[in-house]
Design an enzyme around this catalytic site. Structure first.
Site, short mmCIF file in Angstrom:
data_model
loop_
_atom_site.label_atom_id
_atom_site.label_comp_id
_atom_site.label_asym_id
_atom_site.label_seq_id
_atom_site.Cartn_x
_atom_site.Cartn_y
_atom_site.Cartn_z
N ASP A 1 55.55 32.02 39.47
CA ASP A 1 55.27 32.98 40.54
C ASP A 1 55.33 34.40 39.99
O ASP A 1 56.15 34.71 39.13
CB ASP A 1 56.31 32.83 41.66
CG ASP A 1 56.39 31.41 42.17
OD1 ASP A 1 55.55 31.05 43.02
OD2 ASP A 1 57.28 30.66 41.72
N HIS B 1 60.00 33.98 42.28
CA HIS B 1 59.39 33.45 43.49
C HIS B 1 59.57 34.37 44.69
O HIS B 1 58.61 34.69 45.39
CB HIS B 1 59.97 32.08 43.82
CG HIS B 1 59.41 31.49 45.08
ND1 HIS B 1 59.99 31.70 46.32
CD2 HIS B 1 58.32 30.71 45.29
CE1 HIS B 1 59.27 31.07 47.24
NE2 HIS B 1 58.26 30.48 46.65
N GLU C 1 53.80 25.67 36.70
CA GLU C 1 53.58 26.60 37.81
C GLU C 1 54.64 27.70 37.76
O GLU C 1 55.80 27.45 37.45
CB GLU C 1 53.66 25.83 39.14
CG GLU C 1 53.29 26.64 40.37
CD GLU C 1 54.49 27.27 41.06
OE1 GLU C 1 54.27 28.08 41.99
OE2 GLU C 1 55.64 26.98 40.67
N GLU D 1 51.02 31.80 40.52
CA GLU D 1 50.88 32.12 41.94
C GLU D 1 51.08 33.61 42.17
O GLU D 1 52.09 34.19 41.76
CB GLU D 1 51.90 31.34 42.78
CG GLU D 1 51.74 31.64 44.27
CD GLU D 1 52.80 30.99 45.14
OE1 GLU D 1 53.02 31.51 46.27
OE2 GLU D 1 53.41 30.00 44.72
N HIS E 1 57.26 22.69 38.59
CA HIS E 1 57.45 23.70 39.63
C HIS E 1 58.44 24.77 39.19
O HIS E 1 59.63 24.48 39.00
CB HIS E 1 57.97 23.00 40.89
CG HIS E 1 57.99 23.85 42.11
ND1 HIS E 1 58.97 23.73 43.07
CD2 HIS E 1 57.15 24.83 42.55
CE1 HIS E 1 58.73 24.58 44.05
NE2 HIS E 1 57.64 25.26 43.75
N ARG E 2 57.93 25.97 38.95
CA ARG E 2 58.75 27.08 38.44
C ARG E 2 59.44 26.66 37.14
O ARG E 2 60.59 27.03 36.87
CB ARG E 2 59.76 27.54 39.48
CG ARG E 2 59.13 27.87 40.83
CD ARG E 2 60.15 28.24 41.89
NE ARG E 2 59.58 28.04 43.23
CZ ARG E 2 60.26 28.10 44.35
NH1 ARG E 2 61.55 28.39 44.33
NH2 ARG E 2 59.66 27.89 45.52
#
Length: 227
Positions: free
Chosen positions: A37, A50, A35, A100, A8-9
């Protein structure tokens, strides 16, 4: 069925989120995918961050959309890291990526990079916004897409199918076995987020999820052995 673990990130539980340092650490931890953003800067760069504003994760203030890439580069994103652009992440790590996007404009900018660098096989694109998922699929034939939701109603699987998303990424704190079974019945995969504890990992496996997004490297290690 294999259980995928997404960083995550990067691995934001131990490194500054959405930085090259975090992405490299995630790859070293063996994450199945990473992942990140994307937001557009004032001059159209795909900045990896993000929030819509830089305040929380850097020493600066103000919206990303109001800053040029050069201005973003001046900010400290944690431990001396700079705000990266998407192309730098592609070069810094070899792992598959889940990018994302926050809106249709970012979808169009990302599509240019995916097409120019032939990244359909490596980069999966996700969004909370159905229209952004639909747009990236229109612009990049064959791209794998993910519809994200924190709260949802009974039509979430129908929404995923309508947008052409092969995967749902859903808040594990609200996820039920019924939703997972409905998705699987329609050949839609389900990823849970964010899975940061052993209890949450056991829940993810009990729900028969296809994978989980996590902030911590150890979830990747123990996830291999959690039944």
């Amino acid at each position: 069925m294999s259980f995928l673990t997404l960083g995550h990130r990067g691995v934001m539980g131990v490194e500054p989120e959405n930085t090259l340092r975090s992405f490299v650490r995630a790859q070293e931890a063996g994450m199945d995918a990473i992942e990140l953003d994307l937001h557009l800067s004032k001059d159209g760069a795909l900045a990896v961050m993000h929030d819509a504003a830089v305040d929380r994760t850097t020493d600066g203030t103000g919206p990303i959309a109001g800053k040029t890439l050069a201005e973003l580069r001046e900010l400290d994103a944690g431990k001396g890291e700079r705000v990266p652009v998407f192309e730098e992440v592609l070069d810094a790590v070899d792992a598959p990526l889940q990018a994302e996007i926050k809106d249709v404009a970012a979808a169009r900018a990302l599509a240019e990079v995916l097409l120019a660098r032939d990244l359909v096989g490596r980069v999966e694109v996700s969004s909370f916004h159905d229209e952004a998922v639909t747009e990236i699929a229109r612009l990049v034939p064959g791209v794998r897409t993910v519809l994200i939701a924190s709260r949802w109603s009974g039509d979430i699987v129908e929404r995923a199918k309508a947008a052409g998303a092969a995967t749902l990424a859903l808040n594990i704190r609200r996820l039920t076995l019924e939703v997972v079974e409905l998705a699987h019945a329609e050949s839609v995969k389900v990823i849970g987020w964010v899975v940061n504890t052993q209890d949450q990992l056991r829940l993810a496996r009990a729900l028969n999820l296809d994978g989980a997004t996590t902030d911590f490297p150890e979830i990747r290690r123990t996830g291999r052995f959690t039944a």
